[in-house]
Design an enzyme around this catalytic site. Structure first.
Site, mmCIF file in Angstrom:
data_model
loop_
_atom_site.group_PDB
_atom_site.id
_atom_site.type_symbol
_atom_site.label_atom_id
_atom_site.label_comp_id
_atom_site.label_asym_id
_atom_site.label_seq_id
_atom_site.Cartn_x
_atom_site.Cartn_y
_atom_site.Cartn_z
ATOM 1 N N SER A 579 0.837 -1.193 0.000
ATOM 2 C CA SER A 579 0.000 0.000 0.000
ATOM 3 C C SER A 579 0.872 1.242 0.000
ATOM 4 C CB SER A 579 -0.906 0.015 1.236
ATOM 5 O OG SER A 579 -1.546 1.268 1.385
ATOM 6 N N TYR A 592 -1.840 -0.430 10.524
ATOM 7 C CA TYR A 592 -1.880 -0.794 9.097
ATOM 8 C C TYR A 592 -0.618 -0.317 8.374
ATOM 9 C CZ TYR A 592 -3.762 -1.105 4.304
ATOM 10 O OH TYR A 592 -3.968 -1.406 2.987
#
Length: 701
Positions: A579, A592
């Site tokens: 990501s 995350y």
């Protein structure tokens, strides 16, 4: 139309009067219907095997006169799936006039080119080599089939005598001859000498049967096959044991599959010394009875008899010199034992080629085995794609049934090596191979994709399959996987429920890849979840699950995947779907973002370590994939909206506007990034591809 005849025991009676009645008097439609139901029974004929035809009266477009036209399966077709686009329509009389120009066996290849001068239907598929076999016979409907029982009769050492014993004077018999115009003349001659027969047995080859209507032809074919099957069953019963009885005891089913999964990558690597291959495994009772038998040592080297069999399976199989209970967990030790057998097989195949080749023979093809037999475990096959390797396996099972029947009747005989070679390296077969479409970029490769039940993972699997790969879809939700796998063509995809936080679950996924396709070449870790919370609200459970799924899952996937890739010795690709958040410090994202950064750095570490194995490790960084992405279905969307002070509904526009290109990013865009790394950038490793529309703060350099 007749009602259903007496019950058949050895073939499937599939004629449906209602379905057939819907075609009315359309003889071509009835011929196609008959072909499809015959082709659906592998005991009657296998994929691509055999040929069917019908003759109709049509108007000649040039003279307006009525002429007879023969409709026949075209070159390279399959009767089980045959439709109008797969047949050739030829003037029957023109085809028969070719007898006036035929100059003997040396003229066979030229005659195939002349078939085109007989074309009636301009949309015809290229006529096959079997065209004159049908055209020189007078019957309206003809079946040329390769039933196991009939080939057993045809391959028995006293085939002509056995034919007489089973059918009396109602069947003709023609000795082995390579298909072509002269064989058509031999069939015509056999009929002239035996008027009133219902069919002809072709020595070492197959069966011809016929009828005035499609239904009569169908019933005739079934009845002839049934009679042969009954005869063989009786002989097997009288003999008492098949193939001399068993000398090896099979492992239990789960043990066989476990051993096969361990061995498949090693075998695949050895079979891929020239070109990468896809594998298939079969441990059916038919296979085990044969490979465990006393007669395996005698029969296996003889090879197959029917041309269709050895064209698919090669002239003979490789029998492994491994005991069923042998410990094969040490890959290096097992490889050391297997390698000489493969080297010997290649030498023998080269010797076969050199001793039989003609001045104009095509170059020697891949000398590796297609069929590999492991007594007590099962049969492996390897070919260029899943369909080809599965069909090769099916054909060898047909060959086993033929040997079984022929041995019960008297003794099995195979084609002489020169005859077999002349079929395998026939210039017409070579031309057919050259006409095959170019393989796709990922053809011959196997990809395992986690999180493939939907969203980005499914889009990646779709793209890899579209580019030629076999795909193994994994996810924690079986209902998603069941739905997803239905979207792929047969022989393209498989699935396995997999929780990447559990080592055994990952192991099972790789086992599935090995059993279904022979191993794995591409691993894409797309499984994930997203939790967006500020530090104070991030719990230990939040932290742990992010680390377990994204980081530990990636570690274990890489560890087990690399073990298989090293067995194959063909290199490979590992792709991490990370990501932008692994590169960019943003609010409310500690768990995350940290996990994604760990994924990215693990890629760099693995790329450095695995380069010597030609295993490339790369990252694709998505950002803002809202439409179609599973992680946006839950709390993550609310968390990100809160972090940016907007509503959930405003997120797609927000993410599109903030990238340099002002583009919405879709799962398919991420899939294209993956394909670029595994299909195009074959000298790239340790890299990151950002698929985010251009985020300046995520630029890596």
């Amino acid at each position: 139309m007749s009602t259903k005849p007496k019950a058949f025991k050895y073939v499937n009676y599939l004629w449906d009067n209602k379905k057939a009645g819907a075609f009315g008097d359309d003889q071509v439609a009835l011929f196609l219907y008959r072909s499809n139901i015959l082709g659906s029974d592998l005991r009657i004929t296998n994929y691509g095997g055999g040929n069917t035809s019908c003759k109709t009266t049509e108007k000649d477009p040039l003279t307006n006169e009525e002429v007879e036209v023969m409709w026949i399966k075209g070159s390279g077709g399959d009767i089980g799936t045959l439709d109008k686009s797969g047949i050739a329509g030829l003037y029957t009389e023109r085809l028969r006039r070719l007898k006036n120009v035929y100059q003997g066996l040396e003229d066979e290849d030229r005659m195939v080119g002349l078939f085109n001068h007989c074309i009636y239907d301009l949309d015809s598929r290229a006529p096959s080599i079997d065209t004159p076999l049908h055209g020189l016979l007078p019957f309206k409907h003809i079946d040329h089939l390769h039933p196991d029982a009939l080939i057993a009769v045809a391959a028995a050492k006293d085939s002509k005598k056995v034919t007489k014993e089973i059918w009396g004077d109602t069947m003709g018999w023609v000795p082995w001859q390579r298909p072509g115009f002269d064989l058509g003349l031999q069939l015509e001659k056999c009929l002239e000498e035996n008027p009133g027969i219902r069919g002809i047995v072709l020595g070492s080859h197959g069966l011809f049967t016929w009828g005035d209507t499609s239904y009569e032809c169908y019933i005739n074919s079934l009845e002839v096959i049934e009679m042969a099957s009954e005869y063989i069953a009786k002989k097997v019963k009288e003999k008492g044991s098949v193939f001399g009885g068993a000398t090896v005891k099979s492992l239990q089913s789960d043990e066989r599959k476990e051993k096969a999964a361990q061995l498949m990558p090693l075998l695949r690597g050895l079979c891929s010394s020239e070109s990468r291959m896809i594998g298939h495994f079969n441990d059916s009772d038919t296979v085990l009875e044969y490979i465990n038998s006393h007669d395996l040592e005698r029969l296996a080297p003889m090879g197959t008899s029917c041309p269709d069999h050895f064209l698919r399976t090669k002239i003979q199989p490789l029998v492994l010199n491994l005991s069923p209970n042998e410990d094969i967990t040490d890959s290096e030790k097992t490889l050391k034992k297997l390698k000489p057998a493969f080297e010997q097989y290649r030498k023998e195949y080269e010797a076969y080629y050199n001793s039989c080749k003609r001045d104009n023979s095509p170059a020697m093809r891949d000398p590796n085995p297609v069929i590999i037999l492991y007594p007590g475990v099962g049969m492996f096959s390897f070919a260029k794609n899943k369909q080809t390797t599965r069909v090769a396996s099916e054909f060898y099972i047909n060959a086993i049934n033929v040997m079984r029947g022929a041995e019960a009747i008297s003794a099995y005989t195979s084609l002489p090596r020169q005859e077999a070679f002349d079929i395998e390296y026939w210039l017409l077969e070579e031309a057919k191979l050259q006409r095959m479409p170019k393989e796709k970029p990922l053809s011959r490769k196997v990809a395992l994709v986690t999180g493939a039940g939907g969203g980005i993972g499914k889009a990646i699997a779709d793209k890899l399959a579209e580019e030629g790969a076999n795909v193994v879809l994994t996810d924690v939700a079986e209902n998603r996987l069941q739905e997803a796998v239905q979207t792929y063509k047969k022989d393209t995809a498989a699935y396995e429920v997999c929780d990447v936080t559990k080592m055994d679950s990952i192991q099972n996924a790789y086992k599935k890849a090995c059993l279904e396709f022979g191993g794995v070449d591409i691993v894409v870790h797309s499984a994930g979840l997203a939790i967006s919370k500020p530090l104070a609200e991030t719990s230990e459970a939040d932290w742990d699950i992010l680390q377990d799924v994204l980081v530990k899952g990636q570690f274990e996937l890489a560890k087990q995947g690399v073990e298989i890739m090293r067995k194959q010795a063909q290199g490979g690709d590992f792709i991490s779907i990370a990501s932008k958040n692994g590169l960019v410090a943003g609010p409310n994202n500690v768990g995350y973002g940290t996990a994604k950064a760990a994924q990215q750095h693990m890629v760099r570490l693995l790329a450095s370590e695995l380069a010597s194995d030609k295993i490339r490790v790369n990252t694709v960084n998505p950002d803002g994939v809202i439409v179609g992405s599973k992680i946006w279905e839950g709390d993550w969307a609310e968390g990100r909206a809160k972090a940016y002070g907007i509503t959930v509904e405003e997120l797609p526009a927000h993410y599109a506007k903030r990238n340099l290109l002002n583009e919405i990013i879709y799962p398919e865009d991420i899939a294209n990034g993956v394909f670029a790394l595994v299909g195009l950038l074959d000298k790239s490793t340790g890299n990151i591809i950002n698929v985010d529309g251009g985020m300046a703060n995520a630029f890596v350099r």
